[in-house]
Design an enzyme around this catalytic site. Structure first.
Site, short mmCIF file in Angstrom:
data_model
loop_
_atom_site.label_atom_id
_atom_site.label_comp_id
_atom_site.label_asym_id
_atom_site.label_seq_id
_atom_site.Cartn_x
_atom_site.Cartn_y
_atom_site.Cartn_z
CG ASP A 1 -1.77 1.24 1.29
OD1 ASP A 1 -2.56 1.43 0.36
OD2 ASP A 1 -1.65 2.00 2.26
CB THR B 1 -0.84 6.15 1.96
OG1 THR B 1 -1.19 6.78 0.74
CG2 THR B 1 -0.82 7.17 3.07
CG ASP C 1 -0.43 2.80 7.19
OD1 ASP C 1 -1.19 2.63 6.21
OD2 ASP C 1 0.10 3.89 7.46
#
Length: 777
Positions: free
Chosen positions: A298, A300, A532
């Site tokens: 991912d 970001t 996250d």
């Protein structure tokens, strides 16, 4: 959401509930209990068999032949100590990893550890929080909860005051408060997953392979042991000699150290990773990452750091209150997301803007908004979601995103009554956010490229923006971005084909992330997923291995098998290295242990059929096993290795161990038969067999230890030196019942062992050519 006036529980009420046991005490899944560790290392089938054989030797034989009994003590002690060390590391990091729970007590909002939540606590919720206890919603502000981990339903559920919420779910949008009605073992998730939460193990081909070996050997030990016992007793020798011969054969068949070496390798890996601030929540997880051939990232929080900076705001014309609207939207939520925090730095307040309705941000919508009394409705979100293609604002936003910036659009709408239909949106401004690349990202990605691990960048951001960052980091294929909204979700085969052929995917919804993982797995890939945010939870759960950042949401950390506590993407190569070390080295030492098992089986069968005394005594087996397997295996199992793991552990080891065992057994029995036929005594004949067996088994060790580095050469050479000392030193020679009265017999035995070594070299070459890995480093 109206301000809650309830003060929550008082300190006295909390103390009463703790005393009554009404506290959220649940077993941590990171490690098993001390008692379970002791039981697992002491109460094993092979320990029981060895204990019985040791008692028989103590009754009918000589105590020197009972040295193998020390294996029980050594195996149990080493295994317990190493796993306890791993447990301490896991438990210490697990406490650090626990996301605190925000509760209101004595009228003040405070954070407590999950196990300190008590019945009746007033729990505060924000986006990304995982619910750890069941309860009833007291008030909600756009609160949406994902219950898919419990129900399998992917759509978030809007929660209103009075609604029930369940532990194991997590907040995807909005905020709220609820009263804890069930805690600890009474909570829904605890009841639903009691076994998994106690001490769960990820799928481990290595553990399953070792278990299969043990099962096969168990099946063989009983009939072959019975045949050996019958042959030794029927020779009409004294009972002590018969028992000694039988025990020697059975003990040698048992790969008693293989389970120990596997446990040590896993435990040491966990301890090493713990020192690097990597929490391994399931021990075999390091093995899985060693097998990974696709890593889904991912953007970001993984490639970019979590924080952002507001770059510029470009008004798009018209006399619109852009600054005031941005300030009002950014300051709506008392627990803002990174985007809102970046805007707040420049626009800390908007006096006079009072929200009358609000839609919280969610990864599925990709925008948030609110209606303000006297100022109308405003939205802030992705340009390609809020704006029609082809408009000047859409084009300008796309051009900015293509440079790697994160771009949002501020727009005015007539109403937010129907979030699924905003109607016409008047573009007011383009908001440009600067993302900071993680300094370690480029080197880490280069490492995975060198290890032939394909990287897939999966992001909810604009495809051009994601592509620009991927290109900057040098990710192969990063210049070609796929818009996930165009993908054929209803055609899994076509989706898997696209996933295989492309690297960068933008505008990916949380639901699609989960589909992507499944599509890659359908192609036979072993998939790791990092993330996250709360939008990563479902994909992390479905991936073969979920890796979460330490600063990520509580829900993300809860479902991941590995948590990078320092938020450092650079920690992943360490995890890969540990996994590869474990797999390659256990496969290496498994070849040693099972070669011993198979030569013992063949020797026992030959002895049972021909009717001679067993070729060596238990003390001989102890000496040879220690020098050719036990001591070397301990060092080889912990050595560094960086070869990517492959499937087929069991057949690959058997292709090596079976022919090697047969060659060793044939050489030993030929040496023993020649000595017996030449009129040598039983002690002298057994010494010949021991010499031949050591040379052949040592040759296997030398082949398995390749490729050579200085310490491996020293290890192999020192084992030969120790055996030479056992033959040369009178005390050792007497202790191990070795007799060298006939030098010619000794030379013949050594020659037969060397001849077996030449044949073994050919066996290893054939196995390696056919895809085995007996000597890979």
């Amino acid at each position: 959401m109206q301000q809650v006036t309830e003060p929550g529980l008082t300190s006295a009420q909390v103390a009463e509930r703790v005393a009554a046991g009404q506290v959220n005490a649940v077993r941590r899944r990171s490690s098993r209990t001390v008692a379970a560790i002791v039981r697992a290392n002491v109460l094993t089938l092979f320990n029981g068999v060895i204990a019985v054989l040791w008692v028989l030797i103590m009754i009918f034989g000589e105590w020197q032949d009972g040295l193998f009994g020390l294996v029980i003590v050594a195996n149990a002690a080493i295994g317990i100590v190493q796993e306890l060390r791993a447990k301490r590391t896991l438990d210490r990091l697990a406490i650090v990893n626990e996301a605190p729970v925000r509760v209101r007590r004595d009228g003040t909002d405070t954070e407590v550890a999950p196990r300190q939540v008590v019945l009746g606590d007033l729990v505060l919720l924000a986006s990304g929080d995982q619910l750890l206890v069941d309860g009833e919603v007291l008030d909600a502000d756009g609160l949406e909860i994902d219950e898919s981990l419990l129900t399998g339903e992917a759509d978030p559920v809007h929660k209103l005051p009075g609604d029930e919420v369940l532990s194991g779910s997590f907040v995807v949008a909005g905020r709220g408060r609820y009263v804890a009605t069930r805690v600890g073992g009474d909570a829904y998730a605890a009841r639903l997953a009691e076994e998994a939460s106690a001490f769960s193990l990820a799928h481990s081909e290595l553990r399953e392979g070792v278990t299969r070996f043990i099962k096969y050997v168990t099946w063989l030990v009983v009939p072959i042991g019975a045949l050996l016992t019958w042959s030794q007793v029927s020779r009409q020798t004294e009972i002590g000699e018969a028992v000694t011969g039988t025990v020697a054969g059975i003990v040698t068949m048992i790969p008693e150290g293989l389970v120990l070496m596997t446990s040590i390798a896993f435990a040491v890996g966990v301890i090493r990773l713990g020192r690097r601030r990597c929490l391994v929540q399931e021990l075999p997880a390091i093995e899985i990452l060693a097998r990974v051939d696709v890593l889904c990232l991912d953007k970001t929080g993984t490639l970019t750091s979590g924080g952002m900076e507001l770059g510029e705001v470009r008004p798009l014309g018209g006399d619109l209150p852009v600054d005031e609207a941005l300030g009002a939207l950014a300051n709506l939520d008392p627990d803002p997301n990174p985007t809102a925090r970046a805007v707040q730095v420049r626009y800390p307040d908007s006096p006079g803007w009072t929200a009358t309705a609000k839609v919280a941000f969610s990864s599925a919508r990709k925008w948030s908004g609110a209606e303000f009394d006297g100022h109308g409705g405003w939205v802030l979100g992705a340009p390609d979601v809020l704006l029609p293609p082809g408009t000047p604002a859409y084009t300008e936003a796309g051009a900015l995103a293509a440079t790697g910036l994160r771009v949002l659009v501020l727009g005015r709408v007539a109403s937010l009554r129907d979030p699924d239909d905003l109607g016409d949106i008047e573009a007011a401004a383009i908001v440009v956010l600067k993302q900071r690349l993680r300094p370690e990202a480029a080197d880490t990605l280069a490492y995975f490229a060198g290890q032939h691990v394909a990287v897939k960048v999966i992001s909810g951001d604009n495809p051009e923006s994601v592509s620009a960052i991927a290109t900057t980091l040098g990710i192969p294929g990063g210049d070609r971005a796929v818009d996930a909204r165009t993908l054929p979700e209803d055609d899994p085969e076509k989706l898997a084909e696209i996933m295989d052929a492309n690297t960068v995917f933008g505008r990916v919804s949380p639901h699609q992330k989960r589909l992507f993982v499944g599509a890659l797995q359908s192609r036979g890939h072993t998939v790791a997923m990092t993330g996250d945010g709360v939008n990563d939870v479902l994909a992390l759960k479905d991936a073969d291995l979920g890796v979460a950042m330490g600063s990520g949401s509580g829900a993300t950390r809860a479902v991941a098998q590995i948590v990078l506590m320092d938020d450092s993407f650079a920690g992943l190569p360490s995890v890969v290295g540990e996994g590869r070390r474990v797999l390659a080295n256990i496969e290496r030492v498994a070849g040693l242990f099972l070669t011993k098992t198979f030569y013992a089986i063949v020797l026992s069968l030959l002895t049972g059929v021909i009717g001679l005394a067993f070729p060596f005594a238990p003390r001989h087996s102890t000496l040879i096993n220690a020098l050719t397997i036990g001591i070397p295996a301990f060092f080889l199992a912990l050595a560094p290795s960086n070869e990517r793991a492959r499937g087929g552990f069991v057949p690959r080891v058997l292709r090596l161990a079976v022919p090697s065992g047969i060659v060793c057994a044939a050489a030993v029995y030929l040496s023993y038969w020649i000595a017996q036929s030449g009129g040598l005594s039983l002690a002298e004949s057994r010494t010949s067999a021991v010499v031949t067996l050591f040379v052949a088994a040592w040759w296997v060790l030398a082949l398995v230890a390749r490729p050579y580095v200085w310490w491996r050469v020293a290890l192999v050479a020192s084992m030969a030196g120790l055996f030479a000392l056992a033959l040369a030193v009178p005390f050792a020679r007497e202790f191990f019942a070795l007799t060298l009265a006939d030098p010619a017999a000794g030379l013949t035995a050594a020659g037969l062992g060397a001849a077996a070594g030449v044949v073994l070299t050919g066996v290893f070459a054939v196995v390696r050519a056919r895809g085995g890995r007996p000597s890979a480093g």
